[in-house]
Design a protein around this motif. Structure first.
Motif, PDB file in Angstrom:
ATOM      1  N   HIS A 111      41.412  27.370  20.226  1.00  0.00           N
ATOM      2  CA  HIS A 111      42.767  27.823  20.561  1.00  0.00           C
ATOM      3  C   HIS A 111      43.297  27.043  21.756  1.00  0.00           C
ATOM      4  O   HIS A 111      42.554  26.291  22.383  1.00  0.00           O
ATOM      5  CB  HIS A 111      42.837  29.343  20.772  1.00  0.00           C
ATOM      6  N   ASP A 115      41.167  26.740  29.240  1.00  0.00           N
ATOM      7  CA  ASP A 115      39.708  26.646  29.369  1.00  0.00           C
ATOM      8  C   ASP A 115      39.047  26.140  28.091  1.00  0.00           C
ATOM      9  O   ASP A 115      37.850  25.870  28.073  1.00  0.00           O
ATOM     10  CB  ASP A 115      39.104  27.995  29.794  1.00  0.00           C
ATOM     11  N   HIS A 116      39.841  25.998  27.008  1.00  0.00           N
ATOM     12  CA  HIS A 116      39.286  25.531  25.730  1.00  0.00           C
ATOM     13  C   HIS A 116      39.788  24.141  25.337  1.00  0.00           C
ATOM     14  O   HIS A 116      39.165  23.462  24.534  1.00  0.00           O
ATOM     15  CB  HIS A 116      39.605  26.551  24.618  1.00  0.00           C
ATOM     16  N   ASP A 220      37.260  33.540  21.972  1.00  0.00           N
ATOM     17  CA  ASP A 220      37.720  34.629  22.849  1.00  0.00           C
ATOM     18  C   ASP A 220      38.111  35.893  22.073  1.00  0.00           C
ATOM     19  O   ASP A 220      38.958  36.666  22.518  1.00  0.00           O
ATOM     20  CB  ASP A 220      38.889  34.154  23.713  1.00  0.00           C
ATOM     21  N   PHE A 265      32.107  32.532  24.165  1.00  0.00           N
ATOM     22  CA  PHE A 265      32.414  31.499  25.172  1.00  0.00           C
ATOM     23  C   PHE A 265      32.298  31.961  26.629  1.00  0.00           C
ATOM     24  O   PHE A 265      31.838  31.215  27.483  1.00  0.00           O
ATOM     25  CB  PHE A 265      33.844  31.017  24.892  1.00  0.00           C
ATOM     26  N   HIS A 266      32.754  33.202  26.905  1.00  0.00           N
ATOM     27  CA  HIS A 266      32.820  33.657  28.304  1.00  0.00           C
ATOM     28  C   HIS A 266      31.647  34.536  28.724  1.00  0.00           C
ATOM     29  O   HIS A 266      31.615  34.994  29.861  1.00  0.00           O
ATOM     30  CB  HIS A 266      34.126  34.422  28.541  1.00  0.00           C
TER      31      HIS A 266
END
Ligand code: ZN
Length: 291
Positions: A111, A115-116, A220, A265-266
């Motif tokens: 997306h 941060d991506h 996310d 991811f986080h």
């Protein structure tokens, strides 16, 4: 193995979670669970051993994924680039494990958040992975490359502007190397796109399968492990809350039912684990890592 990368085998595929760095999100209780009733939130935080009064930061890794299928070298997400002093470590960390940017032939962008996609271009404004074709969901690309409307996000105007700025910088330089997809299709043999809209209009999850082993990179769909326990609590940066909740239920159910390895991811590095279901809630079981 350092915390900068974590290698594992998935069937015949060699996979490596590569950290782009970390970011300390301030006021995590307020930004990750915007619609949580106060008392219930405090109760849940305590259950997760977090002090509601003192939880000032959530230090998130930015856990990208490198997959060598034997035929293809595929990178999922490019991290935040030089957005923060603590990020932009993806390419140095790839070099440490013997992978040059030129070696990557496919980059999947799940997306359009900073941060991506922040490491998609290099300092000269050119694609950081020069030999790669880039893959993104069509509606996601169209959203960020026209006039993105972030009115619904519950964050300050300055943050909305910063998010849009990163997309404007990082996406146009790849437009001639781009494959847009609009349905759940195979990207390269063994790697499939999975629709995961809500967090952004066209977020994509990625299913990786080899020799009956499967990994679901959920990006996310959830941002903090508490989202598994409270799947109806959404974050300030979630674009379409109702859709976020629906997508979560669908993908968490799938991950638990099929007992696949999940990359979030986080979540704490290496952001890999399994999910179990209890009623309409889920639970995160991080993989055991040694050394
Ligand atoms: Zn993110």
């Amino acid at each position: 193995m350092s915390i900068e990368s974590f290698a594992f085998q998935l069937g015949a595929f060699q996979c490596i979670v590569v950290n782009d760095g970390t970011f300390a999100y301030p006021h995590p209780a307020q930004i990750f669970f915007v619609n949580a009733p106060k008392e219930r939130l405090e109760e849940v935080l305590r259950k997760h051993k977090l002090d509601p009064e003192r939880w000032e930061h959530y230090v998130s890794p930015y856990s990208t994924l490198m997959i060598d299928t034997g035929q293809h070298r595929v990178l999922v997400d490019t991290g935040a680039g030089d957005l923060e002093p603590t990020t932009g470590k993806l390419i140095p960390n790839l070099k440490v494990i013997g992978i040059a940017p030129e070696d990557v032939d496919t980059v999947i962008l799940t997306h359009g958040h900073p941060d991506h996609i922040g490491g998609t271009i290099n300092k000269d404004g050119r694609p950081a992975f020069p030999n790669a074709r880039y893959v993104m969901w069509k509606s996601e690309w169209e959203f960020w490359t026209t006039e993105p409307n972030l009115a619904e996000l519950k964050v300050d105007k300055s943050i909305k502007e910063a998010i849009i700025k990163v997309a404007r910088r990082n996406l146009p330089p790849i437009q001639n190397k781009l494959d847009l997809i609009d349905h759940e299709t195979e990207i390269v043999p063994g790697i499939r796109a999975v629709a995961a809209p809500g967090h952004t209009p066209g977020q994509m999850a990625v299913a990786v399968a080899s020799h009956s082993q499967e990994l679901l990179y959920i990006s996310d769909v959830v941002i903090h492990p508490i989202h598994l326990d409270q799947p109806d609590w959404y974050a300030a940066v979630d674009f379409a809350p109702q859709q976020v909740v629906a997508t979560r239920h669908k993908l968490l159910h799938r991950a638990a039912a099929e007992n696949v390895l999940v990359q979030a991811f986080h979540f704490p590095f290496p952001s890999l684990g399994h999910i179990t279901q209890k009623g309409d809630r889920w639970h995160w079981h991080p993989i055991e890592t040694t050394g």
